[in-house]
Write a protein that holds these residues in place. Structure first.
Motif, PDB file in Angstrom:
ATOM      1  N   GLU A 280      21.936  46.627   5.221  1.00 46.62           N
ATOM      2  CA  GLU A 280      23.301  46.254   5.595  1.00 46.62           C
ATOM      3  C   GLU A 280      23.692  44.929   4.969  1.00 46.62           C
ATOM      4  O   GLU A 280      24.804  44.759   4.468  1.00 46.62           O
ATOM      5  N   VAL A 281      22.782  43.977   5.031  1.00 48.83           N
ATOM      6  CA  VAL A 281      23.046  42.651   4.476  1.00 48.83           C
ATOM      7  C   VAL A 281      23.235  42.753   2.963  1.00 48.83           C
ATOM      8  O   VAL A 281      24.184  42.187   2.406  1.00 48.83           O
ATOM      9  N   THR A 282      22.361  43.492   2.309  1.00 45.63           N
ATOM     10  CA  THR A 282      22.441  43.647   0.855  1.00 45.63           C
ATOM     11  C   THR A 282      23.732  44.331   0.439  1.00 45.63           C
ATOM     12  O   THR A 282      24.380  43.928  -0.537  1.00 45.63           O
ATOM     13  N   ARG A 283      24.118  45.350   1.189  1.00 47.80           N
ATOM     14  CA  ARG A 283      25.357  46.074   0.883  1.00 47.80           C
ATOM     15  C   ARG A 283      26.555  45.146   1.015  1.00 47.80           C
ATOM     16  O   ARG A 283      27.482  45.170   0.202  1.00 47.80           O
ATOM     17  N   TRP A 284      26.563  44.308   2.061  1.00 46.29           N
ATOM     18  CA  TRP A 284      27.671  43.376   2.244  1.00 46.29           C
ATOM     19  C   TRP A 284      27.695  42.321   1.142  1.00 46.29           C
ATOM     20  O   TRP A 284      28.767  41.973   0.626  1.00 46.29           O
ATOM     21  N   GLN A 285      26.545  41.807   0.776  1.00 46.85           N
ATOM     22  CA  GLN A 285      26.484  40.818  -0.304  1.00 46.85           C
ATOM     23  C   GLN A 285      27.036  41.404  -1.605  1.00 46.85           C
ATOM     24  O   GLN A 285      27.754  40.738  -2.348  1.00 46.85           O
ATOM     25  N   ARG A 286      26.671  42.640  -1.872  1.00 49.23           N
ATOM     26  CA  ARG A 286      27.149  43.305  -3.088  1.00 49.23           C
ATOM     27  C   ARG A 286      28.674  43.435  -3.060  1.00 49.23           C
ATOM     28  O   ARG A 286      29.347  43.230  -4.072  1.00 49.23           O
ATOM     29  N   LYS A 287      29.203  43.768  -1.903  1.00 51.88           N
ATOM     30  CA  LYS A 287      30.646  43.971  -1.754  1.00 51.88           C
ATOM     31  C   LYS A 287      31.425  42.685  -2.025  1.00 51.88           C
ATOM     32  O   LYS A 287      32.374  42.677  -2.827  1.00 51.88           O
ATOM     33  N   VAL A 288      31.027  41.578  -1.362  1.00 53.25           N
ATOM     34  CA  VAL A 288      31.806  40.346  -1.511  1.00 53.25           C
ATOM     35  C   VAL A 288      31.613  39.712  -2.890  1.00 53.25           C
ATOM     36  O   VAL A 288      32.490  38.983  -3.363  1.00 53.25           O
ATOM     37  N   VAL A 435      26.858  33.614  -1.864  1.00 56.94           N
ATOM     38  CA  VAL A 435      26.406  34.945  -1.435  1.00 56.94           C
ATOM     39  C   VAL A 435      24.938  34.904  -1.020  1.00 56.94           C
ATOM     40  O   VAL A 435      24.530  35.589  -0.074  1.00 56.94           O
ATOM     41  N   ARG A 436      24.142  34.089  -1.709  1.00 61.93           N
ATOM     42  CA  ARG A 436      22.727  33.952  -1.332  1.00 61.93           C
ATOM     43  C   ARG A 436      22.578  33.299   0.043  1.00 61.93           C
ATOM     44  O   ARG A 436      21.569  33.497   0.732  1.00 61.93           O
ATOM     45  N   LEU A 437      23.565  32.521   0.445  1.00 63.35           N
ATOM     46  CA  LEU A 437      23.503  31.845   1.752  1.00 63.35           C
ATOM     47  C   LEU A 437      23.767  32.801   2.912  1.00 63.35           C
ATOM     48  O   LEU A 437      23.392  32.504   4.054  1.00 63.35           O
ATOM     49  N   ILE A 438      24.405  33.928   2.657  1.00 66.88           N
ATOM     50  CA  ILE A 438      24.852  34.807   3.740  1.00 66.88           C
ATOM     51  C   ILE A 438      23.737  35.191   4.710  1.00 66.88           C
ATOM     52  O   ILE A 438      23.912  35.070   5.935  1.00 66.88           O
ATOM     53  N   PRO A 439      22.568  35.651   4.258  1.00 60.94           N
ATOM     54  CA  PRO A 439      21.523  36.005   5.239  1.00 60.94           C
ATOM     55  C   PRO A 439      21.104  34.841   6.117  1.00 60.94           C
ATOM     56  O   PRO A 439      20.695  35.050   7.259  1.00 60.94           O
ATOM     57  N   LYS A 440      21.239  33.617   5.625  1.00 58.64           N
ATOM     58  CA  LYS A 440      20.778  32.445   6.367  1.00 58.64           C
ATOM     59  C   LYS A 440      21.756  31.989   7.437  1.00 58.64           C
ATOM     60  O   LYS A 440      21.373  31.266   8.355  1.00 58.64           O
ATOM     61  N   ILE A 441      23.019  32.427   7.346  1.00 59.36           N
ATOM     62  CA  ILE A 441      24.019  31.897   8.284  1.00 59.36           C
ATOM     63  C   ILE A 441      24.505  32.951   9.269  1.00 59.36           C
ATOM     64  O   ILE A 441      25.440  32.687  10.041  1.00 59.36           O
ATOM     65  N   ILE A 442      23.884  34.115   9.289  1.00 56.69           N
ATOM     66  CA  ILE A 442      24.266  35.149  10.255  1.00 56.69           C
ATOM     67  C   ILE A 442      23.199  35.266  11.344  1.00 56.69           C
ATOM     68  O   ILE A 442      22.052  34.851  11.156  1.00 56.69           O
ATOM     69  N   TYR A 443      23.603  35.820  12.478  1.00 46.29           N
ATOM     70  CA  TYR A 443      22.677  36.098  13.574  1.00 46.29           C
ATOM     71  C   TYR A 443      22.581  37.617  13.725  1.00 46.29           C
ATOM     72  O   TYR A 443      23.566  38.270  14.070  1.00 46.29           O
ATOM     73  N   LYS A 444      21.412  38.146  13.413  1.00 49.67           N
ATOM     74  CA  LYS A 444      21.229  39.588  13.503  1.00 49.67           C
ATOM     75  C   LYS A 444      21.271  40.044  14.954  1.00 49.67           C
ATOM     76  O   LYS A 444      21.133  39.245  15.876  1.00 49.67           O
ATOM     77  N   LYS A 445      21.441  41.332  15.131  1.00 48.36           N
ATOM     78  CA  LYS A 445      21.387  41.888  16.476  1.00 48.36           C
ATOM     79  C   LYS A 445      20.011  41.645  17.066  1.00 48.36           C
ATOM     80  O   LYS A 445      19.018  41.594  16.339  1.00 48.36           O
ATOM     81  N   PRO A 446      19.919  41.514  18.395  1.00 47.30           N
ATOM     82  CA  PRO A 446      18.610  41.241  19.012  1.00 47.30           C
ATOM     83  C   PRO A 446      17.686  42.433  18.994  1.00 47.30           C
ATOM     84  O   PRO A 446      17.484  43.117  19.986  1.00 47.30           O
ATOM     85  N   ARG A 447      17.148  42.707  17.828  1.00 47.12           N
ATOM     86  CA  ARG A 447      16.122  43.738  17.678  1.00 47.12           C
ATOM     87  C   ARG A 447      15.344  43.416  16.406  1.00 47.12           C
ATOM     88  O   ARG A 447      15.858  42.741  15.520  1.00 47.12           O
ATOM     89  N   PRO A 448      14.102  43.887  16.286  1.00 42.13           N
ATOM     90  CA  PRO A 448      13.288  43.519  15.120  1.00 42.13           C
ATOM     91  C   PRO A 448      13.906  43.998  13.814  1.00 42.13           C
ATOM     92  O   PRO A 448      14.185  45.181  13.650  1.00 42.13           O
ATOM     93  N   VAL A 449      14.199  43.065  12.920  1.00 44.39           N
ATOM     94  CA  VAL A 449      14.685  43.389  11.585  1.00 44.39           C
ATOM     95  C   VAL A 449      13.973  42.465  10.619  1.00 44.39           C
ATOM     96  O   VAL A 449      14.069  41.264  10.732  1.00 44.39           O
ATOM     97  N   ARG A 450      13.255  43.010   9.683  1.00 46.60           N
ATOM     98  CA  ARG A 450      12.565  42.211   8.687  1.00 46.60           C
ATOM     99  C   ARG A 450      12.809  42.845   7.327  1.00 46.60           C
ATOM    100  O   ARG A 450      13.109  44.028   7.240  1.00 46.60           O
ATOM    101  N   PRO A 451      12.713  42.085   6.217  1.00 45.09           N
ATOM    102  CA  PRO A 451      12.162  40.731   6.138  1.00 45.09           C
ATOM    103  C   PRO A 451      13.230  39.638   6.017  1.00 45.09           C
ATOM    104  O   PRO A 451      12.894  38.505   5.737  1.00 45.09           O
ATOM    105  N   VAL A 452      14.528  39.967   6.159  1.00 44.08           N
ATOM    106  CA  VAL A 452      15.567  38.958   5.980  1.00 44.08           C
ATOM    107  C   VAL A 452      15.479  37.895   7.066  1.00 44.08           C
ATOM    108  O   VAL A 452      15.458  38.203   8.246  1.00 44.08           O
TER     109      VAL A 452
END
Length: 494
Positions: A280-288, A435-452
């Motif tokens: 999801e994160v990668t798809r959004w980064q590609r879009k913007v 765009v590289r900063l995007i994964p670092k400034i979001i809060y994922k849903k409270p469930r295990p998601v790796r490796p971002v």
């Protein structure tokens, strides 16, 4: 074959023993008795097996995955050595009870709708099908919900432990922001300080606190840290004095905006995007990254006519005079600023996004614009450069443009002319960094998601590093006070 039958019987008997124990154990206390169960099963094998190996069997309950005391490499992809966090089981008056009457948490707003989905807020649907990605991970998240979001994430942290002796850091899930916000107006300092003082007393009586006098403790607030450092005891003073209490002097506060004190650390405001997968994160980064942007720059906000030092009036004047090169979304005249789709549309349509100071030095819009792949333009170092040092590159020219406020007050610089001078190669490089900063400034849903690694994981990692540094200084006989509130870093305010 004859030798294998007894082993099968032993296994069946062991399973029966476990089931008997489980049937007589309530879900609420299952986790607390797991070591008792383990010992019982081990003793059972010892009694029936002449040549035995002690087994470490663990009964799995959903909460066990969240509060694992011993995490083996074969159970998780990463080791928790040095990464354990212990979360206090605070009395409910310090968190859940604070937000029960959610309609009164902020004087002019009903926060109840924002409490939906564990603090992420109501789900957002983009009926245009062109602004957001249709992943179901977009929410109308309120900026003040950070402390609720963080606590929910911590419940799912893979290295959460129920054994404080294993912990590298201690998390205090106190809803400090909502406690202070409900009493900010028309109350006495006694009312505003009461719950914080009760928390301080509760903490000071805990053995975990006594080990390092709170130096390995941290808490999170969805408000700016200034709200917790009232200087006077006059009722006219702003906020409470939570972070000036002796018991909290060594504790680190993570908040959306830090003060000059060393134990105040700024972490990102929540955005609207809370993904559940790396894809999801990668798809959004590609879009913007590929989005075509019609406007050179934009501003989403409202004027501040009563704030003499504010440059928003000049920013709006220049934007409106730009003959179509600037897009202005006036939050004082429309409710579109409360619509995540409208806000993200403006940012996605712009190459640069203007980010002057808000009611305080920082603003949530900074992170919404970065999420949209828009290059931020700052006018004061305290809006970002001296705040989010755990998240943004030290070289701010890699991802942003800086125009000093005084140039706008003196009207000696044109925003448009300054941005036109940035060549296309530099714009591409800056956007790639944003765009590289995007994964670092979001809060994922409270469930295990790796490796971002998201904002939560970065914050926890840096807290653990901070505590490790303090412990090392103590072991070496040095004074660790330099890391905490007794010292101030005035560069944060410049």
């Amino acid at each position: 074959m004859k030798k294998s039958v007894p082993k099968l019987r032993v296994a069946i008997l062991a399973l029966a023993c476990c089931l008997c124990l489980l049937l007589n154990t309530n879900n609420s206390d299952l986790y607390g008795r797991r070591y008792q169960i383990t010992r019982t099963v081990n003793h059972f094998f010892v009694s029936i097996t002449p040549n035995y190996k002690t087994l470490n069997l663990t009964v799995k309950h959903p909460e066990t995955l969240r509060r694992q005391q011993i995490v083996e490499d074969e159970e998780l992809d990463v080791s928790c050595a040095g990464r354990y966090v212990y979360m206090y089981h605070l009395p409910s008056k310090f968190n859940d009870d604070v937000i029960k009457n959610c309609s009164t948490l902020i004087k002019w707003f009903d926060m109840c709708p924002s409490m939906a989905n564990s603090g992420l807020g109501p789900k957002v649907v983009d009926y245009t099908n062109r602004v957001l990605t249709g992943t179901g991970s977009w929410y109308a998240t309120n900026q003040f919900l950070l402390e609720v979001i963080f606590r929910e994430r911590m419940k799912h942290y893979e290295c959460l432990t129920n054994d404080s002796s294993l912990a590298s850091a201690i998390y205090v899930p106190f809803y400090a922001g909502f406690d202070v916000s409900r009493y900010l107006w028309d109350t006495t300092v006694t009312v505003r300080d009461r719950l914080g003082e009760e928390l301080a007393k509760w903490l000071s009586e805990r053995p975990e606190w006594m080990r390092l006098y709170g130096r390995d403790h941290f808490l999170v607030s969805g408000r700016i840290a200034w709200d917790f450092r009232r200087v006077s005891d006059e009722d006219s003073g702003w906020g409470n004095k939570l972070m000036r209490l002796p018991e909290l002097a060594n504790t680190t506060m993570l908040s959306i905006e830090a003060t000059a004190w060393e134990n105040d650390i700024a972490i990102p405001y929540p955005t609207y995007f809370h993904p559940t997968s790396e894809s999801e994160v990668t798809r959004w980064q590609r879009k913007v990254k590929k989005t075509k942007r019609r406007f050179l720059f934009s501003f989403v906000g409202a004027p501040r006519p009563t704030m003499e030092e504010s440059v928003r009036g000049e920013i709006i004047r220049q934007c409106l005079a730009s003959q179509g090169r600037c897009n202005f979304l006036n939050c004082s005249e429309t409710k579109d600023c409360e619509n995540p789709v409208k806000v993200m549309e403006v940012f996605q349509d712009s190459v640069f996004c203007l980010q002057p100071q808000g009611d305080s030095a920082t603003r949530r819009s900074i992170f919404d614009s970065i999420l949209a792949g828009c290059i931020p333009v700052f006018f004061h170092p305290a809006s970002a450069y001296n705040q989010y040092t755990w998240y943004f590159p030290e070289d701010h020219t890699k991802y942003s443009v800086y125009i000093p406020e005084e140039y706008l007050r003196n009207r000696t610089v044109s925003i448009e002319e300054s941005l036109v001078k940035v060549n296309q190669k530099k714009i591409r490089e800056m956007r790639e960094e944003v765009v590289r900063l995007i994964p670092k400034i979001i809060y994922k849903k409270p469930r295990p998601v790796r490796p971002v690694k998201d904002a939560f994981e970065i914050a926890v990692g840096r807290i653990i590093e901070r505590v490790a540094k303090v412990k090392k200084e103590i072991e070496e006989g040095r004074d660790p006070q330099a890391e905490f509130s007794q010292n101030r870093d005035l560069s944060k305010l410049r």
